[in-house]
Design an enzyme around this catalytic site. Sequence first.
Site, PDB file in Angstrom:
ATOM      1  N   ASN A   1       7.135  -3.128  -5.062  1.00 48.82           N
ATOM      2  CA  ASN A   1       8.022  -2.233  -4.509  1.00 48.82           C
ATOM      3  C   ASN A   1       8.299  -2.194  -3.185  1.00 48.82           C
ATOM      4  O   ASN A   1       7.451  -2.496  -2.434  1.00 48.82           O
ATOM      5  CB  ASN A   1       7.162  -0.825  -4.897  1.00 48.82           C
ATOM      6  CG  ASN A   1       6.766  -0.639  -6.329  1.00 48.82           C
ATOM      7  OD1 ASN A   1       7.808  -0.958  -7.285  1.00 48.82           O
ATOM      8  ND2 ASN A   1       5.906  -0.097  -6.731  1.00 48.82           N
TER       9      ASN A   1
ATOM     10  N   GLN B   1       8.438   2.359  -3.068  1.00 45.96           N
ATOM     11  CA  GLN B   1       7.126   1.907  -2.202  1.00 45.96           C
ATOM     12  C   GLN B   1       6.550   3.175  -1.280  1.00 45.96           C
ATOM     13  O   GLN B   1       7.269   3.708  -0.681  1.00 45.96           O
ATOM     14  CB  GLN B   1       7.598   0.743  -1.003  1.00 45.96           C
ATOM     15  CG  GLN B   1       6.370   0.174  -0.258  1.00 45.96           C
ATOM     16  CD  GLN B   1       7.013  -0.585   0.805  1.00 45.96           C
ATOM     17  OE1 GLN B   1       8.188  -1.049   0.861  1.00 45.96           O
ATOM     18  NE2 GLN B   1       5.827  -1.210   1.321  1.00 45.96           N
TER      19      GLN B   1
ATOM     20  N   HIS C   1       1.466  -5.879  -6.702  1.00 46.90           N
ATOM     21  CA  HIS C   1       0.809  -5.221  -7.948  1.00 46.90           C
ATOM     22  C   HIS C   1       0.768  -6.405  -8.977  1.00 46.90           C
ATOM     23  O   HIS C   1       1.794  -7.083  -9.432  1.00 46.90           O
ATOM     24  CB  HIS C   1       1.548  -3.934  -8.500  1.00 46.90           C
ATOM     25  CG  HIS C   1       1.661  -2.848  -7.616  1.00 46.90           C
ATOM     26  ND1 HIS C   1       0.982  -1.895  -8.010  1.00 46.90           N
ATOM     27  CD2 HIS C   1       2.566  -2.587  -6.752  1.00 46.90           C
ATOM     28  CE1 HIS C   1       1.205  -0.826  -6.952  1.00 46.90           C
ATOM     29  NE2 HIS C   1       2.234  -1.287  -6.394  1.00 46.90           N
TER      30      HIS C   1
ATOM     31  N   HIS D   1       2.666  -5.311  -0.459  1.00 53.64           N
ATOM     32  CA  HIS D   1       1.633  -5.508  -1.680  1.00 53.64           C
ATOM     33  C   HIS D   1       2.146  -6.006  -2.822  1.00 53.64           C
ATOM     34  O   HIS D   1       3.284  -5.580  -3.117  1.00 53.64           O
ATOM     35  CB  HIS D   1       0.738  -4.310  -1.636  1.00 53.64           C
ATOM     36  CG  HIS D   1       1.378  -3.126  -1.861  1.00 53.64           C
ATOM     37  ND1 HIS D   1       2.121  -2.385  -0.935  1.00 53.64           N
ATOM     38  CD2 HIS D   1       1.769  -2.525  -3.028  1.00 53.64           C
ATOM     39  CE1 HIS D   1       2.598  -1.346  -1.390  1.00 53.64           C
ATOM     40  NE2 HIS D   1       2.397  -1.187  -2.563  1.00 53.64           N
TER      41      HIS D   1
ATOM     42  N   ILE E   1      -6.728   2.172  -6.749  1.00 54.61           N
ATOM     43  CA  ILE E   1      -7.504   3.357  -7.139  1.00 54.61           C
ATOM     44  C   ILE E   1      -6.991   4.057  -8.172  1.00 54.61           C
ATOM     45  O   ILE E   1      -7.763   4.720  -8.669  1.00 54.61           O
ATOM     46  CB  ILE E   1      -7.565   3.983  -5.382  1.00 54.61           C
ATOM     47  CG1 ILE E   1      -8.703   4.871  -5.401  1.00 54.61           C
ATOM     48  CG2 ILE E   1      -6.062   4.851  -5.357  1.00 54.61           C
ATOM     49  CD1 ILE E   1      -9.031   5.261  -3.985  1.00 54.61           C
TER      50      ILE E   1
END
Length: 122
Positions: A96, A103, A111, A109, A37
Amino acid sequence: MSAADSDSDCIFCKIAAGKIPSRKVYEDEEILAFHDIHPWAPVHFLMVPKAHIPSLAHVGAGHAGMLGRMMTLAPKLALQEGCRPYPQGGYRVVINTGADGGQEVQHLHIHVFGGPRPWLKG
Ligand code: 5GP
Ligand code: ZN
């Protein structure tokens, strides 16, 4: 995936369940990829397991297949999303982990950053 694999307070679980909208990059039974986002680079998307795993610090031998599939998917999705090919192009892949690792969302997740520089960060 059962409800036990999901955390009702977790934003990425909500995205994986379609309860919060996202700009989807890829989806299969166990993996979802969607645009960040707040992108740091011309290409910036996240890859998550649909099951709630808080971080890389929580993975075990049973996650090896899923992690392997995510890592082999990353280069394909990077090119699909506009990263230029290796070696002139390429991308950065980051996980992270924990507070010292930066994080912010406690759902594992990956990236993927790419595209022409300069980038906002990284
Ligand atoms: P972290 O710092 O935990 O490695 O990265 C979390 C990332 O998730 C950040 O880059 C942030 O912009 C992104 N993010 C946080 N909330 C949302 C959201 O609701 N939707 C999307 N698409 N990305 C989000
Ligand atoms: Zn989650």
